[in-house]
Design an enzyme around this catalytic site. Structure first.
Site, short mmCIF file in Angstrom:
data_model
loop_
_atom_site.label_atom_id
_atom_site.label_comp_id
_atom_site.label_asym_id
_atom_site.label_seq_id
_atom_site.Cartn_x
_atom_site.Cartn_y
_atom_site.Cartn_z
N HIS A 205 -15.45 2.02 2.06
CA HIS A 205 -14.64 3.07 1.56
C HIS A 205 -15.22 3.78 0.57
O HIS A 205 -14.33 4.83 0.02
CB HIS A 205 -13.25 2.53 1.11
CG HIS A 205 -13.29 1.81 0.07
ND1 HIS A 205 -13.39 0.39 0.06
CD2 HIS A 205 -13.12 1.90 -1.17
CE1 HIS A 205 -13.38 -0.12 -1.27
NE2 HIS A 205 -13.07 0.69 -2.11
C1 UD1 Z 1 -9.08 3.79 -4.39
C2 UD1 Z 1 -10.11 3.88 -5.79
C3 UD1 Z 1 -11.20 3.05 -5.58
C4 UD1 Z 1 -10.78 1.74 -4.84
C5 UD1 Z 1 -10.14 1.95 -3.76
C6 UD1 Z 1 -9.61 0.49 -3.19
C7 UD1 Z 1 -9.90 5.72 -7.36
C8 UD1 Z 1 -10.79 6.94 -7.63
N1 UD1 Z 1 -10.50 4.99 -6.18
O1 UD1 Z 1 -9.78 4.74 -3.67
O2 UD1 Z 1 -11.84 2.75 -6.87
O3 UD1 Z 1 -11.89 1.13 -4.64
O4 UD1 Z 1 -8.70 2.76 -4.13
O5 UD1 Z 1 -9.01 0.68 -1.98
O6 UD1 Z 1 -9.13 5.49 -7.95
N2 UD1 Z 1 -4.58 6.83 1.69
C9 UD1 Z 1 -3.68 6.26 2.64
N3 UD1 Z 1 -2.66 5.38 2.25
C10 UD1 Z 1 -2.68 4.66 1.19
C11 UD1 Z 1 -3.47 5.23 0.02
C12 UD1 Z 1 -4.37 6.16 0.52
O7 UD1 Z 1 -3.45 6.90 3.80
O8 UD1 Z 1 -1.59 3.87 0.99
C13 UD1 Z 1 -5.54 7.51 2.03
C14 UD1 Z 1 -4.94 9.13 1.70
O9 UD1 Z 1 -5.51 9.91 2.71
C15 UD1 Z 1 -6.01 9.26 0.30
C16 UD1 Z 1 -7.07 8.69 0.52
O10 UD1 Z 1 -6.65 7.36 1.34
O11 UD1 Z 1 -6.10 10.69 0.29
C17 UD1 Z 1 -7.80 7.95 -0.71
O12 UD1 Z 1 -6.94 7.13 -1.51
P1 UD1 Z 1 -7.19 7.02 -3.01
O13 UD1 Z 1 -6.26 6.28 -3.81
O14 UD1 Z 1 -7.27 8.69 -3.64
O15 UD1 Z 1 -8.71 6.72 -3.33
P2 UD1 Z 1 -9.41 5.41 -2.36
O16 UD1 Z 1 -10.35 5.89 -1.45
O17 UD1 Z 1 -8.43 4.51 -1.74
N1 UDP Z 2 -8.88 -6.56 1.14
C1 UDP Z 2 -7.73 -6.86 2.12
N2 UDP Z 2 -7.63 -6.34 3.10
C2 UDP Z 2 -8.53 -5.48 3.70
C3 UDP Z 2 -9.70 -5.30 2.91
C4 UDP Z 2 -9.97 -5.99 1.74
O1 UDP Z 2 -6.91 -7.64 1.49
O2 UDP Z 2 -8.55 -5.25 4.76
C5 UDP Z 2 -8.99 -7.10 -0.10
C6 UDP Z 2 -10.35 -8.06 -0.53
O3 UDP Z 2 -10.13 -9.35 -0.09
C7 UDP Z 2 -10.47 -7.74 -2.00
C8 UDP Z 2 -9.60 -6.28 -2.43
O4 UDP Z 2 -8.89 -5.95 -0.99
O5 UDP Z 2 -9.50 -8.84 -2.72
C9 UDP Z 2 -10.85 -5.37 -2.61
O6 UDP Z 2 -10.21 -4.18 -2.27
P1 UDP Z 2 -10.99 -2.83 -2.12
O7 UDP Z 2 -12.18 -3.09 -1.33
O8 UDP Z 2 -10.05 -1.91 -1.56
O9 UDP Z 2 -11.38 -2.09 -3.49
P2 UDP Z 2 -12.53 -2.36 -4.46
O10 UDP Z 2 -12.56 -3.89 -4.83
O11 UDP Z 2 -13.76 -1.68 -3.82
O12 UDP Z 2 -12.31 -1.55 -5.87
#
Ligand code: UD1
Ligand code: UDP
Length: 363
Positions: A205
């Site tokens: 992601h």
């Molecule tokens: C965010 C964090 C990233 C983390 C990740 C964990 C920042 C800058 N990024 O990235 O560090 O690793 O979360 O998963 O804070 N969306 C949905 N439903 C949701 C949430 C998001 O559809 O519940 C979609 C939306 O289109 C949104 C996109 O995901 O625009 C990105 O969401 P956002 O929270 O901005 O960043 P992540 O890529 O999720």
């Molecule tokens: N995780 C989860 N379901 C998924 C993918 C990841 O519960 O489908 C959990 C994973 O075990 C870990 C956390 O989400 O505990 C990691 O989150 P993510 O990869 O979104 O964020 P990051 O750690 O990169 O910030």
């Protein structure tokens, strides 16, 4: 003593759950949870509250998605009102997401002591939004709780006084160890007829891998090559699904017989899938740490990691985003005998208790 702990995005829930529990157990602390709503889908947020035993958030800010400035600004405006109303003695933020930075800035500006859990990690790549969030949050924090040795070194090099820095271990591993047995009882592998050690589990992601069409195409190509040899299980993050749909990769992966695309799965199910995987391919921060403890081989598709202990002690290895290189390395590591992982210091399930004792000592 009133403590506000902030959660916003998926990895925050696993980190705050044990901290909240430990704060309640240590006594004398009114621990309250603020959810910014950065992540809001059932599968990116609600399910974790149920599975991890978190209470309903005491305050929900409902900020949702947006550009970096929009999201950070909206969290700041909403959280400032919460801090005015709640008058906490301490604010705890975790990790490196936009909610972490936004609430940290509010705490600092309102002169509320700020604690950062998972401080000191550095990728040294300022094009990662998380790196900016980590650096700024550490700079303005009063109490910095560190997961690994590299964090102590970075904070020292940046001039953070020693008395603010506490090497406590890894709260995410507290949660992993707590839920490992429950995860073993999940039925998900059976539902997909996945044998132990036979498949590759994928999460992806990072903007650098999924937002740029050519980069995402390389990831898709890599999965198609890997799936020639092994089943591929891929719970798709919503950000990734959006870009896969735009670029046409989604249909290709969905139609592939050996690739199982899924919605994001719950924590218990994801730990179950990790533990049963022959290898995990990821760009997640938390997954690098979890596979280290589980002893599951991990390929991280990134040029660097802010968690070097997972490479030095664990099963993690960095790999370039090159389909052929990934394919070849997956083959090698799927067949190589597994070595016993060396547990990083203090990744023992007690990190949140160490934090709670330090917090209790502040009152
Ligand atoms: C965010 C964090 C990233 C983390 C990740 C964990 C920042 C800058 N990024 O990235 O560090 O690793 O979360 O998963 O804070 N969306 C949905 N439903 C949701 C949430 C998001 O559809 O519940 C979609 C939306 O289109 C949104 C996109 O995901 O625009 C990105 O969401 P956002 O929270 O901005 O960043 P992540 O890529 O999720
Ligand atoms: N995780 C989860 N379901 C998924 C993918 C990841 O519960 O489908 C959990 C994973 O075990 C870990 C956390 O989400 O505990 C990691 O989150 P993510 O990869 O979104 O964020 P990051 O750690 O990169 O910030």
């Amino acid at each position: 003593m009133k403590v506000l702990s902030v959660v916003g995005a998926r990895p925050n829930f696993m980190k705050i759950a044990p901290v909240h529990q430990a704060l309640l157990e240590v006594g004398g602390i009114n621990s309250r949870i603020v959810h910014t709503g950065q992540h809001y889908d059932e599968k990116m947020s609600d399910i974790f509250f149920r599975q991890l035993g978190l209470p309903e958030p005491h305050v929900y800010l409902d900020v949702h998605s947006g550009s970096h400035a929009e999201q950070t600004g909206r969290v700041m405006m909403a959280f400032e009102r919460v801090v005015w109303a709640e008058e906490p003695d301490l604010i705890i933020v975790v990790g490196d997401v936009n909610s972490t930075l936004a609430c940290g800035l509010v705490a600092a500006k309102l002169h509320v002591p700020l604690a950062h859990v998972e401080a000191g990690l550095r990728s040294h790549d300022r094009r990662m939004p998380e790196e900016i969030n980590r650096m700024v949050t550490d700079r303005i924090s009063d109490h910095l709780f560190v997961t690994e040795q590299s964090g102590i070194q970075h904070l020292k090099a940046e001039g953070v006084p020693d008395e603010r820095v506490h090497f406590v271990g890894n709260v995410m591993i507290d949660t992993l160890l707590r839920f490992r047995d429950q995860a073993a009882r999940s039925d998900l592998r059976n539902q997909y007829s996945l044998c132990q050690g036979s498949y590759v589990l994928v999460t992806m992601h990072r903007p650098s891998n999924v937002d740029i069409p050519e980069h995402l195409e390389a990831v898709v190509k890599a999965l198609e090559l890997v799936a020639q040899d092994h089943p591929v299980v891929f719970p798709v993050h919503p950000r990734t699904r959006k870009y896969l749909a735009q670029g046409g990769g989604l249909g290709r992966l969905e139609r592939h017989q050996s690739i199982f695309l899924m919605e994001p799965v719950g924590y218990v199910e994801f730990v179950h899938l990790m533990e049963g995987a022959g290898l995990v391919m990821t760009d997640s921060g938390g997954v690098q740490e979890e596979t280290t403890v589980l002893g599951v081989p991990c390929l991280t598709v990134r040029p660097h990691t802010e968690r070097p202990v997972t490479v030095d002690h664990g099963t993690n290895e960095l790999i370039e985003r090159d389909p052929q290189a990934i394919h070849a390395r997956v083959r090698e590591r799927m067949t190589a005998p597994r070595s016993n992982p060396v547990m990083p210091p203090l990744w023992d399930g007690r990190a949140s208790h160490r934090i709670a004792r330090i917090v209790a000592g502040l009152s």
